[in-house]
Design a protein around this motif. Structure first.
Motif, short mmCIF file in Angstrom:
data_model
loop_
_atom_site.label_atom_id
_atom_site.label_comp_id
_atom_site.label_asym_id
_atom_site.label_seq_id
_atom_site.Cartn_x
_atom_site.Cartn_y
_atom_site.Cartn_z
N LYS A 17 -101.51 57.81 60.83
CA LYS A 17 -100.15 58.19 60.49
C LYS A 17 -100.09 59.47 59.66
CE LYS A 17 -98.02 53.71 61.07
NZ LYS A 17 -98.30 52.41 60.53
N GLY A 18 -101.24 59.95 59.20
CA GLY A 18 -101.28 61.23 58.50
C GLY A 18 -100.48 61.23 57.22
N GLY A 19 -100.29 62.41 56.66
CA GLY A 19 -99.47 62.54 55.46
C GLY A 19 -100.12 61.93 54.24
N LEU A 20 -99.29 61.75 53.24
CA LEU A 20 -99.76 61.26 51.95
C LEU A 20 -100.12 59.79 52.05
CD1 LEU A 20 -99.95 62.17 48.95
CD2 LEU A 20 -97.63 61.30 48.70
N GLN A 21 -101.29 59.42 51.65
CA GLN A 21 -101.74 58.04 51.74
C GLN A 21 -102.24 57.58 50.38
OE1 GLN A 21 -102.00 56.26 54.84
NE2 GLN A 21 -100.97 57.98 55.79
N SER A 22 -101.83 56.39 49.99
CA SER A 22 -102.38 55.80 48.78
C SER A 22 -102.17 54.30 48.87
CB SER A 22 -101.67 56.36 47.55
OG SER A 22 -100.28 56.11 47.64
N LYS A 23 -103.02 53.56 48.16
CA LYS A 23 -102.98 52.11 48.23
C LYS A 23 -101.92 51.61 47.25
CE LYS A 23 -106.36 48.34 48.23
NZ LYS A 23 -106.54 48.01 49.64
N SER A 24 -101.01 50.75 47.74
CA SER A 24 -100.10 50.10 46.82
C SER A 24 -99.42 48.92 47.51
CB SER A 24 -99.06 51.07 46.26
OG SER A 24 -98.13 51.41 47.24
N ARG A 25 -98.64 48.17 46.72
CA ARG A 25 -98.00 46.96 47.23
C ARG A 25 -96.94 47.32 48.28
NH1 ARG A 25 -98.13 41.80 45.08
NH2 ARG A 25 -100.24 42.47 44.63
N TYR A 26 -96.97 46.57 49.39
CA TYR A 26 -96.00 46.82 50.46
C TYR A 26 -94.63 46.26 50.05
CZ TYR A 26 -94.82 48.04 55.25
OH TYR A 26 -94.31 48.66 56.36
N TYR A 27 -93.60 46.99 50.39
CA TYR A 27 -92.23 46.47 50.20
C TYR A 27 -91.32 47.19 51.17
CZ TYR A 27 -90.66 50.64 47.62
OH TYR A 27 -90.31 51.91 47.28
N GLU A 28 -90.15 46.65 51.37
CA GLU A 28 -89.17 47.28 52.25
C GLU A 28 -87.76 46.94 51.76
OE1 GLU A 28 -88.17 49.27 54.31
OE2 GLU A 28 -90.04 50.18 54.94
N SER A 29 -86.76 47.62 52.31
CA SER A 29 -85.38 47.31 51.93
C SER A 29 -84.43 47.67 53.05
CB SER A 29 -85.01 48.07 50.65
OG SER A 29 -85.16 49.47 50.87
N ILE A 30 -83.30 46.98 53.09
CA ILE A 30 -82.28 47.24 54.10
C ILE A 30 -80.90 47.24 53.44
CG2 ILE A 30 -83.63 46.29 56.03
CD1 ILE A 30 -82.08 43.69 55.78
N ASP A 31 -79.90 47.76 54.16
CA ASP A 31 -78.54 47.73 53.61
C ASP A 31 -77.87 46.40 53.95
OD1 ASP A 31 -77.82 47.87 56.26
OD2 ASP A 31 -76.76 49.78 56.12
N LEU A 32 -76.64 46.20 53.49
CA LEU A 32 -75.98 44.90 53.69
C LEU A 32 -75.52 44.73 55.14
CD1 LEU A 32 -73.93 44.34 50.40
CD2 LEU A 32 -76.21 43.52 51.02
N VAL A 33 -75.28 45.85 55.86
CA VAL A 33 -74.89 45.73 57.26
C VAL A 33 -76.02 45.05 58.04
CG1 VAL A 33 -74.34 47.02 59.37
CG2 VAL A 33 -73.37 47.74 57.18
N ASP A 34 -77.24 45.51 57.84
CA ASP A 34 -78.37 44.88 58.53
C ASP A 34 -78.68 43.50 57.95
OD1 ASP A 34 -79.34 46.25 60.77
OD2 ASP A 34 -80.19 47.82 59.53
N ALA A 35 -78.42 43.31 56.64
CA ALA A 35 -78.75 42.03 56.00
C ALA A 35 -77.96 40.88 56.62
CB ALA A 35 -78.49 42.11 54.50
N VAL A 36 -76.70 41.12 56.99
CA VAL A 36 -75.88 40.03 57.53
C VAL A 36 -75.79 40.08 59.05
CG1 VAL A 36 -74.55 39.88 55.39
CG2 VAL A 36 -73.69 41.30 57.27
#
Lengths: 257, 286
Positions: A168-187
């Motif tokens: 995937k190239g670009g900046l790489q570093s090890k850290s905890r995975y997380y994600e987020s979505i808006d309320l339109v996608d949430a419901v």
């Protein structure tokens, strides 16, 4: 002098075409301008199809091998302990701007109304795989917790420390995975917390015990190894502040394209 | 006409050079914006392809589901000196130095689908390539719509781009093919209107290939496929759309090369000048 000018004459066009373009991609103003494309895409997709449903396929379309990508097995001791106990001690915490904090076990998630959907998983790299996912709708869980004023984002905290992928190239570093979505996608009706793939409990590689399915976005939004859901008014306090492991590394937060 | 005409006044007067407005400002502006957008899209697209250098038919396909893969760019060991290849429907063509394995700017070995000089950014960077690709895609779409609207409202689309029935007659078509093959390009007044091959090329790119890359590009978006369920089905699935996107890209790249070669062969200063200033000198020596 003459030599320098001649060198300049040949170097400038070549430089403009190659290294110049590369330098431009690192220029902060140019970066801000091109990143405006993400906002345009986000607004356009919300306008063109706010309530659109991702296509659901038939059982015959299911991929024989659903490719495992990203983390293959979380290394952190807490997840390892939970996995060793077949996730009986696992609890999904729901916190943040909620009226009631929740702590849900796997049997509790399975006791909620379930949705099963055969959908196509589209990786940012370009490949696709089709799988059948089962789990409760996120909307149900958010109804149970209630939302407080100011709630804008649903943040998913995961168990895996991810080290990136050279492909995937670009900046790489090890850290905890997380994600987020808006309320339109949430419901959205197809946004579920999947505990099963193709009728079987999620494998370790595919995100056991529970992963997010947000079907109108790319693969990196489908956070695996869920531990906690936080309802938030801002993405700034999480990770690098861009709303996800990959968004912190230059990928779009809104991954509808 | 004879060169030993008895008296000069009887000879027809040589047409006096005159300057004509060849390209409307909107055509010039959209042409150059289009050029910039397409070059950006091509180079960032080749970088994006490097993240998964395989093409499939149908809805799905991955390294774990290869039954409908039809094109692949890859590299084989020994890794101290890898060899690059292009595989099309099972036929493997060695491409070391160009595809699969090439050199980094500093001369090292680069195991990547397309070489650094063809991609933007030069080295693997899917995130940056995608951001630039989508920005340029917005530019291509909005710019293309402006050009199309102008073409429709001004009638230029029919007068200048679409070939006329007379031009499409086999005899005329053959004549233009022969003229092109002999590298004889329209001069004088004739240069003020496009000939049939040129019209077919421009119409093919603007009305077929560019709409195809836009629609196949959108069909790769899970968000757009949910909004417009016909979008990926139009191409037989997301992976087919990705394949058609690549093929249409190759068509546009081919046009771009041909276009540049023909501009150079037919008088680059006059042609490029006209596309910048809009003005072209007709008559006299030209």
């Amino acid at each position: 002098m003459i030599l320098a000018r001649r060198q300049l004459l040949t170097a400038v066009p070549a430089g403009l075409m190659l290294t110049g373009c590369d330098a431009l991609t690192r220029n902060s103003t140019a970066k801000a301008v091109v990143e405006s494309g993400e906002q345009a895409t986000y607004r356009w997709q919300r306008l063109a199809g706010r309530d659109g449903l991702a296509r659901e396929f038939s059982a015959a379309d299911i991929s024989p091998n659903f490719k495992v990508n990203g983390t293959h097995e979380p290394t952190n001791p807490e997840w390892q302990r939970l996995a060793a106990g077949k996730f009986t001690d696992w609890r999904l915490k729901v916190t943040g701007l909620v009226q009631r904090e929740l702590s849900l076990s796997l049997p509790q998630l399975r006791a909620l109304p379930q949705r099963t959907q055969i959908t196509r998983h589209d990786c940012v790299e370009g490949w696709s795989a089709i799988g059948q996912w089962t789990g409760p709708q996120l909307a149900h869980i958010l109804k149970a917790s209630g939302l407080r004023d100011g709630a804008r984002y649903i943040v998913f905290l995961c168990a895996d420390d991810y080290g990136g992928e050279p492909a995937k190239g670009g900046l790489q570093s090890k850290s905890r995975y997380y994600e987020s979505i808006d309320l339109v996608d949430a419901v959205h009706p197809q946004t579920i917390l999947a505990h099963s793939l193709n009728g079987q409990p999620l494998s370790t590689g595919n995100g056991a015990p529970v992963r997010l399915r947000v079907e109108r976005q790319l693969g990196y939004k489908q956070a695996k190894y869920l531990m906690q859901i936080v309802v938030a008014d801002s993405l700034a306090p999480f990770g690098g502040g861009k709303g996800g492991y990959w968004p912190d590394r230059g990928y779009e937060w809104f991954a509808g394209t | 006409m004879s060169s030993i005409a008895p008296s000069a006044p009887l000879a027809p007067p040589a047409p006096r050079p005159r300057i004509v407005l060849r390209h409307h400002w909107l055509v010039r502006l959209t042409h150059w914006l289009n050029a910039l957008a397409i070059i950006t899209l091509l180079m960032t697209g080749l970088n994006i392809f490097g993240a998964h250098p395989r093409l499939y038919w149908g809805n799905a396909g991955s390294v774990d589901q290869r039954e409908r893969v039809w094109l692949e760019i890859g590299a084989s060991p020994p890794w101290r000196q890898p060899s690059g290849w292009l595989d099309v429907n099972g036929t493997r063509i060695p491409t070391t130095g160009l595809l699969g394995v090439s050199k980094t700017p500093s001369g090292g070995t680069n195991v990547v689908a397309f070489p650094h000089w063809a991609t933007l950014p030069a080295m693997r960077d899917l995130a940056t390539a995608r951001t630039w690709h989508f920005f340029a895609a917005w530019a291509l779409i909005l710019n293309g719509l402006a050009w199309l609207l102008y073409g429709l409202l001004s009638g230029r689309l029919w007068r200048e781009i679409l070939p006329s029935a007379r031009q499409l007659a086999p005899g005329h078509l053959w004549h233009d093919i022969v003229e092109h093959a002999r590298l004889r390009f329209p001069k004088g007044e004739a240069a003020l209107s496009y000939e049939v091959l040129q019209r077919l090329a421009y119409a093919g790119v603007t009305l077929v290939l560019i709409p195809t890359v836009i629609l196949t590009g959108l069909a790769m978006s899970p968000g757009m496929d949910a909004a417009w369920p016909w979008l990926d089905q139009l191409w037989g699935g997301r992976q087919s759309a990705r394949s058609v996107h690549f093929l249409a890209m190759a068509g546009i790249a081919g046009f771009l090369i041909l276009h540049l070669v023909l501009v150079i062969l037919s008088g680059p200063i006059r042609q490029i000048g006209a596309m910048i200033t809009g003005r072209m000198t007709v008559g006299g020596d030209k």
